[in-house]
Design a protein around this motif. Sequence first.
Motif, PDB file in Angstrom:
ATOM      1  N   MET A  38      23.901  32.609  59.036  1.00  0.00           N
ATOM      2  CA  MET A  38      24.159  33.507  57.931  1.00  0.00           C
ATOM      3  C   MET A  38      25.590  34.017  58.044  1.00  0.00           C
ATOM      4  O   MET A  38      26.011  34.445  59.102  1.00  0.00           O
ATOM      5  N   LYS A  39      26.340  33.943  56.924  1.00  0.00           N
ATOM      6  CA  LYS A  39      27.718  34.426  56.881  1.00  0.00           C
ATOM      7  C   LYS A  39      27.883  35.422  55.749  1.00  0.00           C
ATOM      8  O   LYS A  39      27.174  35.359  54.741  1.00  0.00           O
ATOM      9  N   LEU A  40      28.851  36.324  55.906  1.00  0.00           N
ATOM     10  CA  LEU A  40      29.214  37.249  54.847  1.00  0.00           C
ATOM     11  C   LEU A  40      30.562  36.836  54.279  1.00  0.00           C
ATOM     12  O   LEU A  40      31.449  36.400  55.010  1.00  0.00           O
ATOM     13  N   LYS A  41      30.702  36.968  52.977  1.00  0.00           N
ATOM     14  CA  LYS A  41      31.963  36.625  52.321  1.00  0.00           C
ATOM     15  C   LYS A  41      32.273  37.689  51.281  1.00  0.00           C
ATOM     16  O   LYS A  41      31.399  38.149  50.553  1.00  0.00           O
ATOM     17  N   SER A  42      33.544  38.064  51.201  1.00  0.00           N
ATOM     18  CA  SER A  42      33.998  39.046  50.227  1.00  0.00           C
ATOM     19  C   SER A  42      34.615  38.322  49.035  1.00  0.00           C
ATOM     20  O   SER A  42      35.374  37.369  49.197  1.00  0.00           O
ATOM     21  N   LEU A  43      34.262  38.765  47.825  1.00  0.00           N
ATOM     22  CA  LEU A  43      34.768  38.155  46.599  1.00  0.00           C
ATOM     23  C   LEU A  43      35.240  39.213  45.616  1.00  0.00           C
ATOM     24  O   LEU A  43      34.717  40.329  45.592  1.00  0.00           O
ATOM     25  N   GLU A  44      36.211  38.849  44.792  1.00  0.00           N
ATOM     26  CA  GLU A  44      36.591  39.632  43.624  1.00  0.00           C
ATOM     27  C   GLU A  44      36.379  38.737  42.417  1.00  0.00           C
ATOM     28  O   GLU A  44      36.906  37.632  42.365  1.00  0.00           O
ATOM     29  N   LEU A  45      35.601  39.201  41.458  1.00  0.00           N
ATOM     30  CA  LEU A  45      35.324  38.428  40.257  1.00  0.00           C
ATOM     31  C   LEU A  45      35.844  39.186  39.039  1.00  0.00           C
ATOM     32  O   LEU A  45      35.648  40.396  38.934  1.00  0.00           O
ATOM     33  N   GLU A  46      36.478  38.469  38.134  1.00  0.00           N
ATOM     34  CA  GLU A  46      36.897  39.056  36.870  1.00  0.00           C
ATOM     35  C   GLU A  46      35.963  38.503  35.802  1.00  0.00           C
ATOM     36  O   GLU A  46      35.919  37.298  35.567  1.00  0.00           O
ATOM     37  N   LEU A  47      35.192  39.388  35.192  1.00  0.00           N
ATOM     38  CA  LEU A  47      34.178  38.987  34.224  1.00  0.00           C
ATOM     39  C   LEU A  47      34.508  39.555  32.853  1.00  0.00           C
ATOM     40  O   LEU A  47      35.025  40.673  32.748  1.00  0.00           O
TER      41      LEU A  47
ATOM     42  N   LEU B 213      39.001  42.861  20.406  1.00  0.00           N
ATOM     43  CA  LEU B 213      38.447  44.166  20.764  1.00  0.00           C
ATOM     44  C   LEU B 213      36.973  44.075  21.137  1.00  0.00           C
ATOM     45  O   LEU B 213      36.393  45.032  21.609  1.00  0.00           O
ATOM     46  N   SER B 214      36.368  42.912  20.903  1.00  0.00           N
ATOM     47  CA  SER B 214      34.941  42.768  21.183  1.00  0.00           C
ATOM     48  C   SER B 214      34.641  42.438  22.640  1.00  0.00           C
ATOM     49  O   SER B 214      33.497  42.292  23.018  1.00  0.00           O
ATOM     50  N   PHE B 215      35.688  42.291  23.471  1.00  0.00           N
ATOM     51  CA  PHE B 215      35.483  41.990  24.883  1.00  0.00           C
ATOM     52  C   PHE B 215      36.176  43.017  25.767  1.00  0.00           C
ATOM     53  O   PHE B 215      37.211  43.566  25.409  1.00  0.00           O
ATOM     54  N   ARG B 216      35.593  43.247  26.920  1.00  0.00           N
ATOM     55  CA  ARG B 216      36.208  44.060  27.966  1.00  0.00           C
ATOM     56  C   ARG B 216      36.171  43.251  29.246  1.00  0.00           C
ATOM     57  O   ARG B 216      35.302  42.414  29.414  1.00  0.00           O
ATOM     58  N   LYS B 217      37.121  43.498  30.115  1.00  0.00           N
ATOM     59  CA  LYS B 217      37.139  42.808  31.407  1.00  0.00           C
ATOM     60  C   LYS B 217      36.641  43.754  32.484  1.00  0.00           C
ATOM     61  O   LYS B 217      36.984  44.934  32.505  1.00  0.00           O
ATOM     62  N   LEU B 218      35.837  43.200  33.375  1.00  0.00           N
ATOM     63  CA  LEU B 218      35.338  43.932  34.528  1.00  0.00           C
ATOM     64  C   LEU B 218      35.902  43.283  35.773  1.00  0.00           C
ATOM     65  O   LEU B 218      35.907  42.055  35.891  1.00  0.00           O
ATOM     66  N   LEU B 219      36.360  44.077  36.693  1.00  0.00           N
ATOM     67  CA  LEU B 219      36.720  43.580  38.014  1.00  0.00           C
ATOM     68  C   LEU B 219      35.585  44.015  38.936  1.00  0.00           C
ATOM     69  O   LEU B 219      35.307  45.213  39.070  1.00  0.00           O
ATOM     70  N   VAL B 220      34.908  43.040  39.506  1.00  0.00           N
ATOM     71  CA  VAL B 220      33.757  43.296  40.372  1.00  0.00           C
ATOM     72  C   VAL B 220      34.099  42.825  41.774  1.00  0.00           C
ATOM     73  O   VAL B 220      34.506  41.682  41.967  1.00  0.00           O
ATOM     74  N   GLU B 221      33.955  43.714  42.734  1.00  0.00           N
ATOM     75  CA  GLU B 221      34.127  43.353  44.141  1.00  0.00           C
ATOM     76  C   GLU B 221      32.739  43.274  44.753  1.00  0.00           C
ATOM     77  O   GLU B 221      31.905  44.151  44.545  1.00  0.00           O
TER      78      GLU B 221
END
Length: 64
Positions: A1-10, A50-58
Motif C-alpha cells: 500500500m502506497k500513499l500519493k499526493s495529487l492536485e486536480l483541477e476540475l 460563466l456556466s463553469f467554475r474551476k475547483l482546485l482539489v488537493e
Amino acid sequence: MKLKSLELELEWPCDLEIYNLRKFILKEIKPYGFPLRWAITEVTKTDKALSFRKLLVETVIIIS
C-alpha cells in the motif's frame, strides 16, 4: 500500500448543485486511487463561460 499526493483541477458545471459536489469530486478522484483525505483549496470562474467554475482539489490517495 502506497500513499500519493495529487492536485486536480476540475470544472464544476453550474447546473451541478452544491449538495452533489462531494459525489462529483469523489467520482473524479476514484480513477487515481482510493481517497484518504481531500480538500477544495480554490474556486475560480473560468474565462470561457460563466456556466463553469474551476475547483482546485488537493487529495491524498491510497494505491494498492
